[in-house]
Motif scaffolding. Structure first.
Motif, PDB file in Angstrom:
ATOM      1  N   ALA A  33       0.829  -1.205   0.000  1.00  0.00           N
ATOM      2  CA  ALA A  33       0.000   0.000   0.000  1.00  0.00           C
ATOM      3  C   ALA A  33       0.864   1.256   0.000  1.00  0.00           C
ATOM      4  N   ALA A  34       1.927   1.262   0.808  1.00  0.00           N
ATOM      5  CA  ALA A  34       2.799   2.432   0.877  1.00  0.00           C
ATOM      6  C   ALA A  34       3.467   2.694  -0.472  1.00  0.00           C
ATOM      7  N   ASP A  35       3.933   1.639  -1.127  1.00  0.00           N
ATOM      8  CA  ASP A  35       4.551   1.788  -2.446  1.00  0.00           C
ATOM      9  C   ASP A  35       3.543   2.330  -3.467  1.00  0.00           C
ATOM     10  N   ARG A  36       2.353   1.769  -3.452  1.00  0.00           N
ATOM     11  CA  ARG A  36       1.319   2.215  -4.405  1.00  0.00           C
ATOM     12  C   ARG A  36       0.903   3.650  -4.142  1.00  0.00           C
ATOM     13  N   LEU A  37       0.764   3.986  -2.877  1.00  0.00           N
ATOM     14  CA  LEU A  37       0.369   5.351  -2.524  1.00  0.00           C
ATOM     15  C   LEU A  37       1.428   6.347  -2.973  1.00  0.00           C
ATOM     16  N   LYS A  38       2.674   6.008  -2.767  1.00  0.00           N
ATOM     17  CA  LYS A  38       3.765   6.879  -3.219  1.00  0.00           C
ATOM     18  C   LYS A  38       3.698   7.067  -4.730  1.00  0.00           C
ATOM     19  N   ASP A  39       3.538   5.977  -5.467  1.00  0.00           N
ATOM     20  CA  ASP A  39       3.464   6.046  -6.927  1.00  0.00           C
ATOM     21  C   ASP A  39       2.229   6.808  -7.403  1.00  0.00           C
ATOM     22  N   ALA A  40       1.129   6.717  -6.658  1.00  0.00           N
ATOM     23  CA  ALA A  40      -0.109   7.408  -7.042  1.00  0.00           C
ATOM     24  C   ALA A  40       0.062   8.926  -7.024  1.00  0.00           C
ATOM     25  N   HIS A  41       1.033   9.408  -6.268  1.00  0.00           N
ATOM     26  CA  HIS A  41       1.307  10.847  -6.221  1.00  0.00           C
ATOM     27  C   HIS A  41       2.168  11.316  -7.387  1.00  0.00           C
ATOM     28  N   ASN A  42       2.622  10.411  -8.227  1.00  0.00           N
ATOM     29  CA  ASN A  42       3.475  10.757  -9.369  1.00  0.00           C
ATOM     30  C   ASN A  42       2.616  11.361 -10.485  1.00  0.00           C
ATOM     31  N   SER A  43       2.677  12.658 -10.621  1.00  0.00           N
ATOM     32  CA  SER A  43       1.818  13.372 -11.579  1.00  0.00           C
ATOM     33  C   SER A  43       2.190  13.117 -13.031  1.00  0.00           C
ATOM     34  N   THR A  44       3.306  12.445 -13.287  1.00  0.00           N
ATOM     35  CA  THR A  44       3.644  12.115 -14.678  1.00  0.00           C
ATOM     36  C   THR A  44       2.871  10.894 -15.171  1.00  0.00           C
ATOM     37  N   LEU A  45       2.255  10.151 -14.247  1.00  0.00           N
ATOM     38  CA  LEU A  45       1.443   8.996 -14.634  1.00  0.00           C
ATOM     39  C   LEU A  45       0.059   9.458 -15.077  1.00  0.00           C
ATOM     40  N   SER A  46      -0.601   8.635 -15.835  1.00  0.00           N
ATOM     41  CA  SER A  46      -1.958   8.959 -16.273  1.00  0.00           C
ATOM     42  C   SER A  46      -2.914   8.975 -15.080  1.00  0.00           C
ATOM     43  N   TYR A  47      -4.029   9.655 -15.258  1.00  0.00           N
ATOM     44  CA  TYR A  47      -5.055   9.686 -14.213  1.00  0.00           C
ATOM     45  C   TYR A  47      -5.492   8.271 -13.871  1.00  0.00           C
ATOM     46  N   ALA A  48      -5.753   7.446 -14.881  1.00  0.00           N
ATOM     47  CA  ALA A  48      -6.233   6.080 -14.650  1.00  0.00           C
ATOM     48  C   ALA A  48      -5.231   5.280 -13.816  1.00  0.00           C
ATOM     49  N   SER A  49      -3.957   5.422 -14.112  1.00  0.00           N
ATOM     50  CA  SER A  49      -2.937   4.702 -13.345  1.00  0.00           C
ATOM     51  C   SER A  49      -2.883   5.201 -11.910  1.00  0.00           C
ATOM     52  N   ARG A  50      -2.924   6.497 -11.735  1.00  0.00           N
ATOM     53  CA  ARG A  50      -2.866   7.073 -10.394  1.00  0.00           C
ATOM     54  C   ARG A  50      -4.085   6.666  -9.568  1.00  0.00           C
ATOM     55  N   PHE A  51      -5.257   6.675 -10.195  1.00  0.00           N
ATOM     56  CA  PHE A  51      -6.473   6.272  -9.496  1.00  0.00           C
ATOM     57  C   PHE A  51      -6.385   4.802  -9.096  1.00  0.00           C
ATOM     58  N   ASP A  52      -5.963   3.969 -10.035  1.00  0.00           N
ATOM     59  CA  ASP A  52      -5.839   2.537  -9.770  1.00  0.00           C
ATOM     60  C   ASP A  52      -4.854   2.282  -8.622  1.00  0.00           C
ATOM     61  N   LEU A  53      -3.727   2.961  -8.644  1.00  0.00           N
ATOM     62  CA  LEU A  53      -2.743   2.802  -7.579  1.00  0.00           C
ATOM     63  C   LEU A  53      -3.301   3.261  -6.224  1.00  0.00           C
ATOM     64  N   GLY A  54      -3.972   4.395  -6.208  1.00  0.00           N
ATOM     65  CA  GLY A  54      -4.555   4.907  -4.970  1.00  0.00           C
ATOM     66  C   GLY A  54      -5.646   4.001  -4.435  1.00  0.00           C
ATOM     67  N   TYR A  55      -6.519   3.546  -5.318  1.00  0.00           N
ATOM     68  CA  TYR A  55      -7.600   2.653  -4.920  1.00  0.00           C
ATOM     69  C   TYR A  55      -7.037   1.348  -4.353  1.00  0.00           C
ATOM     70  N   ASN A  56      -6.078   0.758  -5.046  1.00  0.00           N
ATOM     71  CA  ASN A  56      -5.521  -0.511  -4.587  1.00  0.00           C
ATOM     72  C   ASN A  56      -4.714  -0.356  -3.302  1.00  0.00           C
ATOM     73  N   ALA A  57      -4.110   0.803  -3.093  1.00  0.00           N
ATOM     74  CA  ALA A  57      -3.453   1.078  -1.813  1.00  0.00           C
ATOM     75  C   ALA A  57      -4.492   1.111  -0.697  1.00  0.00           C
ATOM     76  N   ALA A  58      -5.611   1.786  -0.944  1.00  0.00           N
ATOM     77  CA  ALA A  58      -6.679   1.858   0.052  1.00  0.00           C
ATOM     78  C   ALA A  58      -7.217   0.464   0.354  1.00  0.00           C
ATOM     79  N   HIS A  59      -7.405  -0.340  -0.681  1.00  0.00           N
ATOM     80  CA  HIS A  59      -7.928  -1.693  -0.467  1.00  0.00           C
ATOM     81  C   HIS A  59      -6.947  -2.531   0.349  1.00  0.00           C
ATOM     82  N   ALA A  60      -5.667  -2.454   0.043  1.00  0.00           N
ATOM     83  CA  ALA A  60      -4.669  -3.220   0.791  1.00  0.00           C
ATOM     84  C   ALA A  60      -4.674  -2.817   2.265  1.00  0.00           C
TER      85      ALA A  60
END
Length: 140
Positions: A33-60
């Motif tokens: 979750a910590a790794d995904r949350l960190k990556d979700a803050h990377n504004s160079t990634l697409s919105y869909a990727s950031r959302f997916d990373l944030g959602y999956n961090a929350a689920h974990a």
């Protein structure tokens, strides 16, 4: 680790299963979750990727909170719904995670992703809050 009448009722109805706490599993969920949350803050990634990373961090993290209590569920949505009972999370944040779950399902199963930057910002902030609560519960 703990017991809760609401969660025990879900065990009786088949929504949850009792399963002993596993510290290695919880540590892995929190680390992921910590790794995904960190990556979700990377504004160079697409919105869909950031959302997916944030959602999956929350689920974990929600699953880790449930596992800390000695329960497991195969239902992703139920893991979020149980947060007031597993980690005493605010119901407003639980509703936010529920909305994100619905949005995730639309993207995953119907290919529809509505770009909603304010929602992503709230998801990431609530996930960070959940991360702190889970970390505190692990060290308690």
């Amino acid at each position: 680790m703990g017991s809760n009448d609401n969660l025990d009722n879900l065990v009786r109805s088949g929504g949850l299963k009792l399963e002993p706490y596993d510290s290695k599993e919880c540590a892995g969920l929190i680390r992921s979750a910590a790794d995904r949350l960190k990556d979700a803050h990377n504004s160079t990634l697409s919105y869909a990727s950031r959302f997916d990373l944030g959602y999956n961090a929350a689920h974990a993290l929600a699953l880790a909170a449930m596992r800390l209590m000695g329960y497991r569920s195969d239902r992703r949505y139920l893991v979020f719904q149980c947060l007031p009972h597993t980690i005493a999370l605010d119901k407003v944040q639980v509703r936010l995670f529920g909305l994100c779950h619905e949005r995730r399902n639309l993207a995953e199963y119907e290919g529809y992703m509505d770009i909603d930057e304010p929602l992503l910002k709230e998801l990431l902030a609530s996930t960070e809050s959940l991360h702190r609560l889970v970390q505190k519960a692990v060290t308690a």
